[in-house]
Design an enzyme around this catalytic site. Structure first.
Site, PDB file in Angstrom:
ATOM      1  N   LYS A  42      34.122  31.104  40.914  1.00 13.40           N
ATOM      2  CA  LYS A  42      33.190  30.965  42.073  1.00 13.40           C
ATOM      3  C   LYS A  42      31.805  31.335  41.601  1.00 13.40           C
ATOM      4  CE  LYS A  42      35.532  33.980  44.634  1.00 13.40           C
ATOM      5  NZ  LYS A  42      36.622  34.345  43.579  1.00 13.40           N
ATOM      6  N   ARG A  59      37.010  36.668  53.511  1.00 16.73           N
ATOM      7  CA  ARG A  59      37.949  36.805  52.478  1.00 16.73           C
ATOM      8  C   ARG A  59      39.287  37.324  53.513  1.00 16.73           C
ATOM      9  NH1 ARG A  59      35.864  38.426  47.645  1.00 16.73           N
ATOM     10  NH2 ARG A  59      37.325  39.235  45.850  1.00 16.73           N
ATOM     11  N   ARG A  71      36.177  37.832  30.335  1.00 12.02           N
ATOM     12  CA  ARG A  71      35.122  37.664  31.262  1.00 12.02           C
ATOM     13  C   ARG A  71      34.114  38.916  30.564  1.00 12.02           C
ATOM     14  NH1 ARG A  71      34.672  37.512  37.515  1.00 12.02           N
ATOM     15  NH2 ARG A  71      36.037  39.437  37.628  1.00 12.02           N
ATOM     16  N   ARG A 119      33.959  44.219  33.287  1.00 14.58           N
ATOM     17  CA  ARG A 119      34.198  44.981  34.937  1.00 14.58           C
ATOM     18  C   ARG A 119      35.536  45.898  34.661  1.00 14.58           C
ATOM     19  NH1 ARG A 119      33.155  40.559  39.230  1.00 14.58           N
ATOM     20  NH2 ARG A 119      35.051  41.429  40.297  1.00 14.58           N
ATOM     21  N   ARG A 138      44.844  42.495  42.390  1.00 12.34           N
ATOM     22  CA  ARG A 138      43.829  41.459  43.141  1.00 12.34           C
ATOM     23  C   ARG A 138      44.338  39.988  43.324  1.00 12.34           C
ATOM     24  NH1 ARG A 138      39.098  41.612  39.195  1.00 12.34           N
ATOM     25  NH2 ARG A 138      38.018  40.165  40.481  1.00 12.34           N
TER      26      ARG A 138
HETATM   27  P1  AP5 Z   1      34.139  33.903  37.549  1.00 15.13           P
HETATM   28  O1  AP5 Z   1      33.061  32.810  37.682  1.00 15.13           O
HETATM   29  O2  AP5 Z   1      33.385  35.197  37.103  1.00 15.13           O
HETATM   30  O3  AP5 Z   1      35.000  33.923  38.652  1.00 15.13           O
HETATM   31  P2  AP5 Z   1      34.757  34.284  40.162  1.00 15.13           P
HETATM   32  O4  AP5 Z   1      35.725  33.526  40.915  1.00 15.13           O
HETATM   33  O5  AP5 Z   1      33.767  34.527  40.435  1.00 15.13           O
HETATM   34  O6  AP5 Z   1      35.793  35.801  40.447  1.00 15.13           O
HETATM   35  P3  AP5 Z   1      35.258  37.314  40.517  1.00 15.13           P
HETATM   36  O7  AP5 Z   1      36.287  38.199  40.099  1.00 15.13           O
HETATM   37  O8  AP5 Z   1      34.035  37.608  40.620  1.00 15.13           O
HETATM   38  O9  AP5 Z   1      36.031  37.182  42.043  1.00 15.13           O
HETATM   39  P4  AP5 Z   1      36.413  38.178  43.007  1.00 15.13           P
HETATM   40  O10 AP5 Z   1      36.540  37.145  44.189  1.00 15.13           O
HETATM   41  O11 AP5 Z   1      37.685  38.756  42.707  1.00 15.13           O
HETATM   42  O12 AP5 Z   1      35.307  39.418  42.775  1.00 15.13           O
HETATM   43  P5  AP5 Z   1      34.370  39.708  43.745  1.00 15.13           P
HETATM   44  O13 AP5 Z   1      33.098  40.211  42.701  1.00 15.13           O
HETATM   45  O14 AP5 Z   1      34.089  38.873  44.878  1.00 15.13           O
HETATM   46  O15 AP5 Z   1      34.995  33.435  36.290  1.00 15.13           O
HETATM   47  C1  AP5 Z   1      35.845  34.126  35.711  1.00 15.13           C
HETATM   48  C2  AP5 Z   1      35.986  34.233  34.366  1.00 15.13           C
HETATM   49  O16 AP5 Z   1      36.297  32.697  33.954  1.00 15.13           O
HETATM   50  C3  AP5 Z   1      34.487  34.212  33.548  1.00 15.13           C
HETATM   51  O17 AP5 Z   1      34.642  34.779  32.456  1.00 15.13           O
HETATM   52  C4  AP5 Z   1      34.007  32.645  33.617  1.00 15.13           C
HETATM   53  O18 AP5 Z   1      33.326  32.617  32.221  1.00 15.13           O
HETATM   54  C5  AP5 Z   1      35.262  32.063  32.998  1.00 15.13           C
HETATM   55  N1  AP5 Z   1      35.330  30.675  33.811  1.00 15.13           N
HETATM   56  C6  AP5 Z   1      34.844  30.422  34.944  1.00 15.13           C
HETATM   57  N2  AP5 Z   1      35.110  29.036  34.982  1.00 15.13           N
HETATM   58  C7  AP5 Z   1      35.782  28.438  33.985  1.00 15.13           C
HETATM   59  C8  AP5 Z   1      36.564  27.352  33.550  1.00 15.13           C
HETATM   60  N3  AP5 Z   1      36.407  26.226  34.323  1.00 15.13           N
HETATM   61  N4  AP5 Z   1      37.391  27.271  32.420  1.00 15.13           N
HETATM   62  C9  AP5 Z   1      37.571  28.351  31.654  1.00 15.13           C
HETATM   63  N5  AP5 Z   1      36.893  29.415  31.795  1.00 15.13           N
HETATM   64  C10 AP5 Z   1      36.072  29.680  33.253  1.00 15.13           C
HETATM   65  O19 AP5 Z   1      34.985  41.054  44.314  1.00 15.13           O
HETATM   66  C11 AP5 Z   1      34.982  42.311  43.790  1.00 15.13           C
HETATM   67  C12 AP5 Z   1      35.717  43.260  44.723  1.00 15.13           C
HETATM   68  O20 AP5 Z   1      34.679  43.608  45.824  1.00 15.13           O
HETATM   69  C13 AP5 Z   1      36.968  42.975  45.261  1.00 15.13           C
HETATM   70  O21 AP5 Z   1      38.335  43.135  44.615  1.00 15.13           O
HETATM   71  C14 AP5 Z   1      36.912  43.657  46.729  1.00 15.13           C
HETATM   72  O22 AP5 Z   1      37.338  45.137  46.500  1.00 15.13           O
HETATM   73  C15 AP5 Z   1      35.402  43.760  46.923  1.00 15.13           C
HETATM   74  N6  AP5 Z   1      34.982  42.565  47.782  1.00 15.13           N
HETATM   75  C16 AP5 Z   1      34.185  41.731  47.524  1.00 15.13           C
HETATM   76  N7  AP5 Z   1      33.952  40.915  48.689  1.00 15.13           N
HETATM   77  C17 AP5 Z   1      34.841  41.453  49.556  1.00 15.13           C
HETATM   78  C18 AP5 Z   1      35.106  40.706  50.880  1.00 15.13           C
HETATM   79  N8  AP5 Z   1      34.328  39.760  51.388  1.00 15.13           N
HETATM   80  N9  AP5 Z   1      35.705  41.667  51.604  1.00 15.13           N
HETATM   81  C19 AP5 Z   1      36.267  42.864  51.306  1.00 15.13           C
HETATM   82  N10 AP5 Z   1      36.216  43.375  50.036  1.00 15.13           N
HETATM   83  C20 AP5 Z   1      35.230  42.474  49.187  1.00 15.13           C
END
Ligand code: AP5
Length: 217
Positions: A13, A88, A123, A156, A167
Site C-alpha cells: 500500500k 481498518r 523491508r 521497523r 498483524r
Molecule cells: P509496503 O508498501 O511497505 O506495504 P504496506 O502495505 O504499506 O505495509 P505496512 O506494513 O506499512 O502496512 P500496515 O498496514 O501493516 O502498517 P501501517 O503502517 O498502516 O511494502 C512492504 C514491503 O514489500 C516493502 O519492503 C516493499 O518494498 C515491498 N514490496 C512492495 N510491493 C512489492 C511488490 N510488488 N513485489 C515485491 N516487493 C514489494 O500500520 C502499523 C500499525 O499502526 C498497525 O499495526 C496498527 O497498530 C496501527 N494502525 C495504523 N493504522 C491504523 C488504523 N486505521 N486503525 C488502528 N490501528 C492502526
C-alpha cells in the site's frame, strides 16, 4: 480523487501510494505514519500507541477516527486524498460514511500471507518521509540509505516475524471484512458508491503500479 488502498500489512500500500499521489497530486494519509510520528514526538497518543503497534494490535477506533477527521479538514485535502491503512475496521468505515466522506475508488492489493512474511523481513524504511524499500525487490540506489536524503534506513520494530504473524491475524479478523463491505457497496448500483478494483499484488512493483494507474484513469 479520493481513494482507499486496502490490503494486508506488507501488501504494498505504502509503495503504491507514492505513485498514485504523485499522479493525481493528492496527499497520502497513512494512519500508520501518523501514529509513528506521534510515537517519535513522544505525545500522549504516541505513548499509548507504541505498545499496541509493537504488539501488532490495532489502535482504538475513536482515536483513529478523530485523527483522520482532523487531517482531511486540512487545506491540502480539498482536491482529494489517498487513505493508506485506513479504514481498518467496520466502525472506521462507517464513521467516514456518517461524516459524509464520499470515496471514488477502493483498491484492494491482494497478496497471500506467505509472500507477506518474505516482504516484511526485507523491508527498510526512511522514517522522516515514510519512503519504503526492500533489500531485494525494491532496493535503494545506495545500500542502507534513502535515495532522496541520503539518510539511514531502518527496520521497523513491528516487522519482526512474530509481530508480522500477529498483524496478519488481526488483518484477517478485523480488516479483511472491508473487502466484502466495499465490494457489495460497489455492486449495489448506488451512483455515489465507490468503484471497487482488485489488483494482483504479487506482480512486480512496476507492474502493480501500471495496473493500478490504468484502473484509475
Ligand atoms: P509496503 O508498501 O511497505 O506495504 P504496506 O502495505 O504499506 O505495509 P505496512 O506494513 O506499512 O502496512 P500496515 O498496514 O501493516 O502498517 P501501517 O503502517 O498502516 O511494502 C512492504 C514491503 O514489500 C516493502 O519492503 C516493499 O518494498 C515491498 N514490496 C512492495 N510491493 C512489492 C511488490 N510488488 N513485489 C515485491 N516487493 C514489494 O500500520 C502499523 C500499525 O499502526 C498497525 O499495526 C496498527 O497498530 C496501527 N494502525 C495504523 N493504522 C491504523 C488504523 N486505521 N486503525 C488502528 N490501528 C492502526
Amino acid at each position: 480523487m479520493k481513494l482507499i488502498l486496502l490490503g494486508a500489512p506488507g501488501a504494498g500500500k505504502g509503495t503504491q501510494a507514492k505513485y498514485v499521489c504523485e499522479k493525481f497530486a493528492i496527499p497520502q494519509i497513512s494512519t500508520g505514519d501518523m501514529l509513528r510520528a506521534a510515537v517519535k514526538a513522544g505525545t500522549p497518543l504516541g505513548l499509548e500507541a507504541k505498545a499496541i503497534m509493537d504488539a501488532g494490535g490495532l489502535v482504538r477506533d475513536d482515536i483513529i477516527i478523530g485523527l483522520v477527521k482532523e487531517r482531511i479538514a486540512e487545506a491540502d485535502c480539498a482536491n482529494g486524498f489517498l487513505f493508506d491503512g485506513f479504514p481498518r475496521t467496520i466502525p472506521q468505515a462507517e464513521a467516514m460514511q456518517a461524516a459524509g466522506v464520499t470515496i471514488d475508488y477502493v483498491v484492494e492489493i491482494d497478496v497471500p500471507d506467505e509472500a507477506i512474511i518474505d516482504r516484511m523481513s526485507g523491508r527498510r524504511v526512511h522514517v522522516a518521509s515514510g519512503r519504503t524499500y526492500h533489500v531485494k525487490y525494491n532496493p535503494p540506489k545506495a545500500e542502507g540509505v534513502d535515495d532522496e536524503t541520503g539518510e539511514a534506513l531502518i527496520q521497523r520494530e513491528d516487522d519482526k516475524a512474530e509481530t508480522v504473524k500477529k498483524r496478519l491475524d488481526v488483518y484477517h479478523e478485523q480488516t479483511e471484512v472491508l473487502v466484502g463491505f466495499y465490494s457489495k457497496m460497489a455492486a449495489g448500483g448506488d451512483a455515489s458508491a465507490p468503484k471497487y478494483v482488485r489488483i494482483d499484488g504479487t506482480q512486480t512493483v512496476d507492474a502493480v503500479r501500471d495496473t493500478l494507474i490504468a484502473a484509475l484513469v
